[in-house]
Design a protein around this motif. Sequence first.
Motif, PDB file in Angstrom:
ATOM      1  N   TYR A   1      42.414  43.808  54.660  1.00 30.90           N
ATOM      2  CA  TYR A   1      43.309  44.446  55.215  1.00 30.90           C
ATOM      3  C   TYR A   1      44.948  43.805  55.023  1.00 30.90           C
ATOM      4  O   TYR A   1      46.007  44.399  55.094  1.00 30.90           O
ATOM      5  CB  TYR A   1      43.687  45.205  56.542  1.00 30.90           C
ATOM      6  CG  TYR A   1      42.164  45.809  56.416  1.00 30.90           C
ATOM      7  CD1 TYR A   1      43.101  47.648  57.031  1.00 30.90           C
ATOM      8  CD2 TYR A   1      40.836  46.345  56.507  1.00 30.90           C
ATOM      9  CE1 TYR A   1      41.833  48.507  56.594  1.00 30.90           C
ATOM     10  CE2 TYR A   1      39.891  47.238  56.548  1.00 30.90           C
ATOM     11  CZ  TYR A   1      40.604  48.322  56.924  1.00 30.90           C
ATOM     12  OH  TYR A   1      40.040  49.490  56.617  1.00 30.90           O
TER      13      TYR A   1
ATOM     14  N   GLN B   1      41.053  49.960  53.480  1.00 34.05           N
ATOM     15  CA  GLN B   1      41.968  49.250  52.848  1.00 34.05           C
ATOM     16  C   GLN B   1      41.420  47.839  51.927  1.00 34.05           C
ATOM     17  O   GLN B   1      40.866  47.495  51.975  1.00 34.05           O
ATOM     18  CB  GLN B   1      43.555  48.522  53.392  1.00 34.05           C
ATOM     19  CG  GLN B   1      43.619  49.933  53.586  1.00 34.05           C
ATOM     20  CD  GLN B   1      45.124  50.140  54.207  1.00 34.05           C
ATOM     21  OE1 GLN B   1      45.797  48.799  54.136  1.00 34.05           O
ATOM     22  NE2 GLN B   1      45.733  50.542  54.721  1.00 34.05           N
TER      23      GLN B   1
ATOM     24  N   ARG C   1      47.296  47.786  46.177  1.00 40.00           N
ATOM     25  CA  ARG C   1      46.791  48.163  47.767  1.00 40.00           C
ATOM     26  C   ARG C   1      46.182  49.018  47.718  1.00 40.00           C
ATOM     27  O   ARG C   1      46.584  50.467  47.105  1.00 40.00           O
ATOM     28  CB  ARG C   1      47.803  47.671  48.408  1.00 40.00           C
ATOM     29  CG  ARG C   1      47.546  48.418  49.736  1.00 40.00           C
ATOM     30  CD  ARG C   1      48.582  48.769  51.129  1.00 40.00           C
ATOM     31  NE  ARG C   1      49.222  47.161  51.109  1.00 40.00           N
ATOM     32  CZ  ARG C   1      49.930  47.052  51.680  1.00 40.00           C
ATOM     33  NH1 ARG C   1      51.222  47.307  51.751  1.00 40.00           N
ATOM     34  NH2 ARG C   1      50.380  46.125  52.275  1.00 40.00           N
TER      35      ARG C   1
ATOM     36  N   PRO D   1      48.080  42.181  53.309  1.00 37.80           N
ATOM     37  CA  PRO D   1      48.553  41.509  52.090  1.00 37.80           C
ATOM     38  C   PRO D   1      48.406  40.482  51.834  1.00 37.80           C
ATOM     39  O   PRO D   1      48.323  39.152  52.660  1.00 37.80           O
ATOM     40  CB  PRO D   1      50.033  41.924  52.612  1.00 37.80           C
ATOM     41  CG  PRO D   1      49.653  42.884  53.940  1.00 37.80           C
ATOM     42  CD  PRO D   1      48.480  42.195  54.723  1.00 37.80           C
ATOM     43  N   LEU D   2      48.798  40.508  50.290  1.00 38.53           N
ATOM     44  CA  LEU D   2      48.174  39.032  49.415  1.00 38.53           C
ATOM     45  C   LEU D   2      49.315  38.468  49.713  1.00 38.53           C
ATOM     46  O   LEU D   2      50.736  38.781  50.095  1.00 38.53           O
ATOM     47  CB  LEU D   2      48.296  39.135  48.187  1.00 38.53           C
ATOM     48  CG  LEU D   2      47.108  40.476  48.026  1.00 38.53           C
ATOM     49  CD1 LEU D   2      46.954  40.296  46.548  1.00 38.53           C
ATOM     50  CD2 LEU D   2      45.926  39.663  48.617  1.00 38.53           C
TER      51      LEU D   2
ATOM     52  N   PRO E   1      49.725  42.323  42.486  1.00 42.42           N
ATOM     53  CA  PRO E   1      48.946  42.973  43.641  1.00 42.42           C
ATOM     54  C   PRO E   1      48.543  44.396  43.800  1.00 42.42           C
ATOM     55  O   PRO E   1      49.877  45.445  43.403  1.00 42.42           O
ATOM     56  CB  PRO E   1      50.022  42.514  44.840  1.00 42.42           C
ATOM     57  CG  PRO E   1      50.459  41.645  44.415  1.00 42.42           C
ATOM     58  CD  PRO E   1      51.313  41.484  42.957  1.00 42.42           C
TER      59      PRO E   1
ATOM     60  N   PRO F   1      53.521  46.004  46.497  1.00 46.84           N
ATOM     61  CA  PRO F   1      52.257  45.911  45.733  1.00 46.84           C
ATOM     62  C   PRO F   1      52.069  47.613  45.308  1.00 46.84           C
ATOM     63  O   PRO F   1      52.458  48.577  45.861  1.00 46.84           O
ATOM     64  CB  PRO F   1      51.303  45.989  46.907  1.00 46.84           C
ATOM     65  CG  PRO F   1      51.849  46.361  48.276  1.00 46.84           C
ATOM     66  CD  PRO F   1      52.928  45.263  47.931  1.00 46.84           C
TER      67      PRO F   1
ATOM     68  N   LYS G   1      43.663  52.101  48.673  1.00 46.22           N
ATOM     69  CA  LYS G   1      43.858  53.000  50.406  1.00 46.22           C
ATOM     70  C   LYS G   1      42.086  53.985  49.659  1.00 46.22           C
ATOM     71  O   LYS G   1      42.058  54.596  49.083  1.00 46.22           O
ATOM     72  CB  LYS G   1      44.741  54.107  50.397  1.00 46.22           C
ATOM     73  CG  LYS G   1      45.879  53.157  51.091  1.00 46.22           C
ATOM     74  CD  LYS G   1      47.166  54.058  50.931  1.00 46.22           C
ATOM     75  CE  LYS G   1      48.412  52.960  51.634  1.00 46.22           C
ATOM     76  NZ  LYS G   1      48.963  54.332  52.436  1.00 46.22           N
TER      77      LYS G   1
ATOM     78  N   ASN H   1      43.255  45.034  49.268  1.00 48.49           N
ATOM     79  CA  ASN H   1      44.547  43.825  49.250  1.00 48.49           C
ATOM     80  C   ASN H   1      43.489  43.488  47.415  1.00 48.49           C
ATOM     81  O   ASN H   1      42.862  42.472  48.199  1.00 48.49           O
ATOM     82  CB  ASN H   1      45.066  43.797  49.932  1.00 48.49           C
ATOM     83  CG  ASN H   1      45.715  43.957  50.081  1.00 48.49           C
ATOM     84  OD1 ASN H   1      47.264  44.961  50.389  1.00 48.49           O
ATOM     85  ND2 ASN H   1      45.813  44.424  51.802  1.00 48.49           N
TER      86      ASN H   1
END
Length: 327
Positions: A113, A197, A167, A115-116, A165, A131, A169, A199
Motif C-alpha cells: 500500500y 492495493q 498503482r 507509494p513508491l 510507477p 503513478p 487497485k 504499488n
Amino acid sequence: MFSLKVRRGLLLLPLALLAGCNTVVLNASGDIAVQQGNLIIISTLLMLLIIVPVIALTLLFAWRYRKNNTAAKYEPDWDHSTRLELIIWGAPLLIIIVLGLLTWISTHTLDPYRPLSRIDANRPIPASHKPMIVEVVALDWKWLFIYPEQGIASVNELYAPVDRPIRFKITASSVMNSFFIPALAGQIYAMPGMETQLNAVINKPGVYKGFSANYSGAGFSGMRFKFHGVNDADFDKWVASARAGGGALNRDDYLSLAQPSERDPVRRYSNVPTDLYKAILNRTIVSDALCVTPVEPYKLTMENSPVAAVTAVVASDAVVEKGVQAK
C-alpha cells in the motif's frame, strides 16, 4: 554395481534438470520484486550460517567418535562447557536478532500500500510524480484491467510503460483470488466487496506471465494473462489501438463478461464508464442492489472512548442521586 562415471552422472542429473528452471522470483524485472528476491537470499544465507556448521559438526562428531577410533578422548563424566554454551546459544540469538530487524525494516519498506519512493536502486521518484492507476477485477475465470485515466479496459492483457510507477487497485467479482506477476512484485489477494492495493514498477521491457495464485474453481488453471512492459511510445500505440478497435463496456456488458468462462481470449474496450470499478467494488452493478461501501473506520477519541463512556454514566448517576436527596 554401477561404474564411477555412471554414479557421478546420476548425482549431476538433478542439477541438469534444475538448469531448465526459470527462477523469475530471484531474477525479477521490477524493483519491488528485486528487493523481495534479495530478502529471500539474505534470509537464506543468514539461516545457512547455522545450518551448514551444524551439519558439518554432526558429520565430524560421528566420524571422530566412531566405535573403532581408539584415539578419540573418552570423557563419560563431562557435562558442561561455558564456551560451548555461549556459541550454541549466542550465534542463533544474534541471527534471530538480525532476521527480526530485517523483517521489521522490509515489512514497512515493501508494504504494497505504500507509494513508491524510487524507480530502482539508483533513481528516486520526484515528489510531484503521480503513478498510473490500473483497476484490476478478478472474474470467473479471467482478469479485467480498467485504465481510468485512459478510459479503456482489457481482458487478460495488461500493458504498462517501463520505469513508470503503477498503482493497482484490486477487487474480485465473486470468489477470492490472488493477483500475481512474479517478475513485478509479490502476490496480492483480490476479494469481493473489498479493495487491496499494490504499488510497483517494471524496469525492463518484456512480456511477463501473470496469473491467479489462489484456487478459485474449475477454470483456475487457465486464469492467466500476459503483462507487457513497453516504452512510452509503444504504450501510447496500444492505448490508441484499444480506443480504435474496442467496444463498449457498460454495466450490462460487464454482467455478461462476469459470467463464468474459461480460457477467454484477449478483449479490449474503448468506452468504459468512470464509475464502473466503483460499482463493481460496492457490488452495485445492478441498480437496485444494496451498496456495501466500507464505512469510515471508527476513530477512538477522548470523547467516544470506553473510559469517557463509563465516566459519563457515573457522572449521570451522581446527578440523579443528588436530585433524589434534594427531594
